[in-house]
Design a protein around this motif. Structure first.
Motif, mmCIF file in Angstrom:
data_model
loop_
_atom_site.group_PDB
_atom_site.id
_atom_site.type_symbol
_atom_site.label_atom_id
_atom_site.label_comp_id
_atom_site.label_asym_id
_atom_site.label_seq_id
_atom_site.Cartn_x
_atom_site.Cartn_y
_atom_site.Cartn_z
ATOM 1 N N GLU A 45 0.840 -1.184 0.000
ATOM 2 C CA GLU A 45 0.000 0.000 0.000
ATOM 3 C C GLU A 45 0.882 1.243 0.000
ATOM 4 O OE1 GLU A 45 -3.225 0.091 -0.310
ATOM 5 O OE2 GLU A 45 -3.416 -2.096 -0.286
ATOM 6 N N PRO A 46 0.463 2.281 -0.694
ATOM 7 C CA PRO A 46 1.259 3.513 -0.661
ATOM 8 C C PRO A 46 1.252 4.127 0.725
ATOM 9 C CG PRO A 46 -0.845 3.893 -1.747
ATOM 10 C CD PRO A 46 -0.732 2.413 -1.517
ATOM 11 N N GLY A 47 2.335 4.817 1.039
ATOM 12 C CA GLY A 47 2.415 5.494 2.322
ATOM 13 C C GLY A 47 1.786 6.869 2.265
ATOM 14 N N GLU A 48 2.215 7.725 3.165
ATOM 15 C CA GLU A 48 1.618 9.054 3.302
ATOM 16 C C GLU A 48 2.381 10.134 2.551
ATOM 17 O OE1 GLU A 48 1.656 9.527 7.503
ATOM 18 O OE2 GLU A 48 -0.204 8.411 7.799
ATOM 19 N N ALA A 49 3.615 9.843 2.116
ATOM 20 C CA ALA A 49 4.461 10.888 1.532
ATOM 21 C C ALA A 49 5.226 10.344 0.331
ATOM 22 C CB ALA A 49 5.427 11.426 2.581
ATOM 23 N N PRO A 50 4.603 10.346 -0.858
ATOM 24 C CA PRO A 50 5.281 9.826 -2.044
ATOM 25 C C PRO A 50 6.180 10.857 -2.710
ATOM 26 C CG PRO A 50 3.045 10.427 -2.607
ATOM 27 C CD PRO A 50 3.193 10.668 -1.121
ATOM 28 N N ALA A 51 7.128 10.360 -3.480
ATOM 29 C CA ALA A 51 7.965 11.180 -4.343
ATOM 30 C C ALA A 51 8.051 10.499 -5.699
ATOM 31 C CB ALA A 51 9.356 11.360 -3.744
ATOM 32 N N LEU A 52 8.432 11.253 -6.719
ATOM 33 C CA LEU A 52 8.588 10.737 -8.076
ATOM 34 C C LEU A 52 10.072 10.533 -8.351
ATOM 35 C CD1 LEU A 52 7.393 10.044 -10.891
ATOM 36 C CD2 LEU A 52 7.668 12.467 -11.470
ATOM 37 N N LEU A 53 10.439 9.318 -8.771
ATOM 38 C CA LEU A 53 11.818 8.982 -9.117
ATOM 39 C C LEU A 53 11.898 8.665 -10.603
ATOM 40 C CD1 LEU A 53 14.765 8.241 -8.400
ATOM 41 C CD2 LEU A 53 13.929 5.944 -7.820
ATOM 42 N N LEU A 54 12.668 9.454 -11.352
ATOM 43 C CA LEU A 54 12.852 9.254 -12.787
ATOM 44 C C LEU A 54 14.263 8.720 -13.007
ATOM 45 C CD1 LEU A 54 11.354 12.379 -12.390
ATOM 46 C CD2 LEU A 54 10.690 11.671 -14.691
ATOM 47 N N VAL A 55 14.349 7.457 -13.417
ATOM 48 C CA VAL A 55 15.628 6.756 -13.487
ATOM 49 C C VAL A 55 16.225 6.852 -14.890
ATOM 50 C CG1 VAL A 55 16.788 4.537 -13.194
ATOM 51 C CG2 VAL A 55 14.897 5.165 -11.668
ATOM 52 N N THR A 63 7.261 6.477 -0.002
ATOM 53 C CA THR A 63 6.741 5.837 -1.211
ATOM 54 C C THR A 63 7.404 6.459 -2.433
ATOM 55 O OG1 THR A 63 4.601 5.525 -0.129
ATOM 56 C CG2 THR A 63 4.640 5.338 -2.541
ATOM 57 N N LEU A 64 7.733 5.631 -3.416
ATOM 58 C CA LEU A 64 8.316 6.130 -4.657
ATOM 59 C C LEU A 64 7.498 5.666 -5.854
ATOM 60 C CD1 LEU A 64 12.133 5.551 -4.033
ATOM 61 C CD2 LEU A 64 10.928 7.744 -4.051
ATOM 62 N N VAL A 65 7.102 6.611 -6.692
ATOM 63 C CA VAL A 65 6.574 6.303 -8.016
ATOM 64 C C VAL A 65 7.777 6.317 -8.948
ATOM 65 C CG1 VAL A 65 5.071 7.051 -9.890
ATOM 66 C CG2 VAL A 65 4.341 7.316 -7.506
ATOM 67 N N ILE A 66 8.038 5.192 -9.603
ATOM 68 C CA ILE A 66 9.287 5.004 -10.340
ATOM 69 C C ILE A 66 9.028 4.910 -11.840
ATOM 70 C CG2 ILE A 66 11.316 3.533 -10.627
ATOM 71 C CD1 ILE A 66 10.900 2.588 -7.739
ATOM 72 N N THR A 67 9.769 5.700 -12.609
ATOM 73 C CA THR A 67 9.751 5.651 -14.066
ATOM 74 C C THR A 67 11.186 5.482 -14.546
ATOM 75 O OG1 THR A 67 10.162 7.988 -14.569
ATOM 76 C CG2 THR A 67 7.921 7.392 -13.927
ATOM 77 N N GLY A 68 11.364 5.168 -15.851
ATOM 78 C CA GLY A 68 12.727 5.221 -16.349
ATOM 79 C C GLY A 68 13.152 4.152 -17.319
ATOM 80 N N PHE A 69 14.463 4.148 -17.545
ATOM 81 C CA PHE A 69 15.138 3.245 -18.478
ATOM 82 C C PHE A 69 16.305 2.566 -17.757
ATOM 83 C CE2 PHE A 69 14.233 7.026 -21.426
ATOM 84 C CZ PHE A 69 12.926 6.608 -21.653
ATOM 85 N N SER A 70 16.617 1.340 -18.085
ATOM 86 C CA SER A 70 15.686 0.458 -18.770
ATOM 87 C C SER A 70 14.982 -0.390 -17.725
ATOM 88 C CB SER A 70 16.426 -0.430 -19.773
ATOM 89 O OG SER A 70 17.358 -1.268 -19.108
ATOM 90 N N THR A 71 13.852 -0.939 -18.115
ATOM 91 C CA THR A 71 13.036 -1.695 -17.171
ATOM 92 C C THR A 71 13.808 -2.838 -16.534
ATOM 93 O OG1 THR A 71 11.196 -1.230 -18.661
ATOM 94 C CG2 THR A 71 10.797 -2.813 -16.892
ATOM 95 N N SER A 72 14.556 -3.568 -17.357
ATOM 96 C CA SER A 72 15.261 -4.752 -16.869
ATOM 97 C C SER A 72 16.571 -4.423 -16.169
ATOM 98 C CB SER A 72 15.552 -5.702 -18.036
ATOM 99 O OG SER A 72 16.379 -5.073 -19.005
#
Length: 225
Positions: free
Chosen positions: A19-29, A141-150
């Motif tokens: 479950e997400p927590g109370e304080a998320p951040a966005l991580l762009l990898v 909590t981290l919302v994670i995007t980026g390259f490469s998936t693997s």
């Protein structure tokens, strides 16, 4: 077991959810030109679409006042600071300092006050001090995007879990060289280490009402290089 559906097989052992927590951040990898430009050896055909999705999540995070963390990769000439990873993956020469392929695209360029974590290994956390700064800023909590998936996305999501940050990988904002490693790693991340979510769910998580402050001193105007 022969004939058994893969999802059913995994569900017998891996049925938990985060479950997400109370304080998320966005991580762009590592969302840099090396994966976007067709003439690059690291080019991913789906990278442009991932950039578009990540740009929308970035806009949402900025509008919501969420912390934003970018990562990139940079090496000294000849990979003197790259260790065995640089030897194993010679194409990392593309990220020697000053290379245009290591630059961020216009849609995903850090602003003043947003973190830039420069790394030499796959994980955003390895030898960067990122975990300590996130803990100091009360991020959970981290919302994670980026390259490469693997590669670096997977490594960063795994370390996020291990350091106590609930990882939510935004499927549409990630890319890989081929659909098979992309899907296989998303499947495994979902089963064992993270929640893999679509664009709408990722944006909704970013836009959740603030439960508590996520702007500790470790997050303000911080840059790690």
């Amino acid at each position: 077991m022969a004939g058994e559906d893969l999802a059913d097989n995994y569900a017998q052992a891996f049925a938990g959810r985060l479950e997400p927590g109370e304080a998320p951040a966005l991580l762009l990898v590592d969302m840099v030109e090396a994966y976007i430009q067709p003439n690059s050896p690291l080019y991913c055909e789906t990278a442009a679409a991932a950039v578009e999705s990540a740009a929308q999540l970035l806009e949402a995070a900025r509008n919501a006042g969420r912390p934003v963390i970018f990562t990139n990769v940079a090496y000294e000439p000849g990979g003197a600071d790259g260790g065995l990873f640089y030897k194993k993956v010679p194409v990392l020469r593309l990220f020697e300092r000053g290379s245009p392929l290591g630059a961020f695209p216009p849609a995903l360029t850090p602003r003043e006050g947003e973190w830039l974590v420069t790394k030499q290994y796959p994980s955003a956390f390895f030898a960067t001090g990122l975990a300590e700064r996130l803990h100091e800023a009360d991020i959970d909590t981290l919302v994670i995007t980026g390259f490469s998936t693997s590669g670096c996305v997977r490594a960063s999501a795994l370390d996020a879990l291990q350091y106590g940050f609930a990882p939510f990988v935004a499927r549409d904002a990630c890319a890989d060289r081929h659909a098979e490693p992309h899907e296989a790693n998303l499947f495994d991340l979902q089963a064992k280490y993270a929640e893999v979510v679509g664009f709408e769910d990722a944006r909704d998580l970013i836009n959740r009402p603030f439960q508590r402050s996520a702007t500790g001193s470790g997050m303000k105007n911080a840059r790690t290089q």
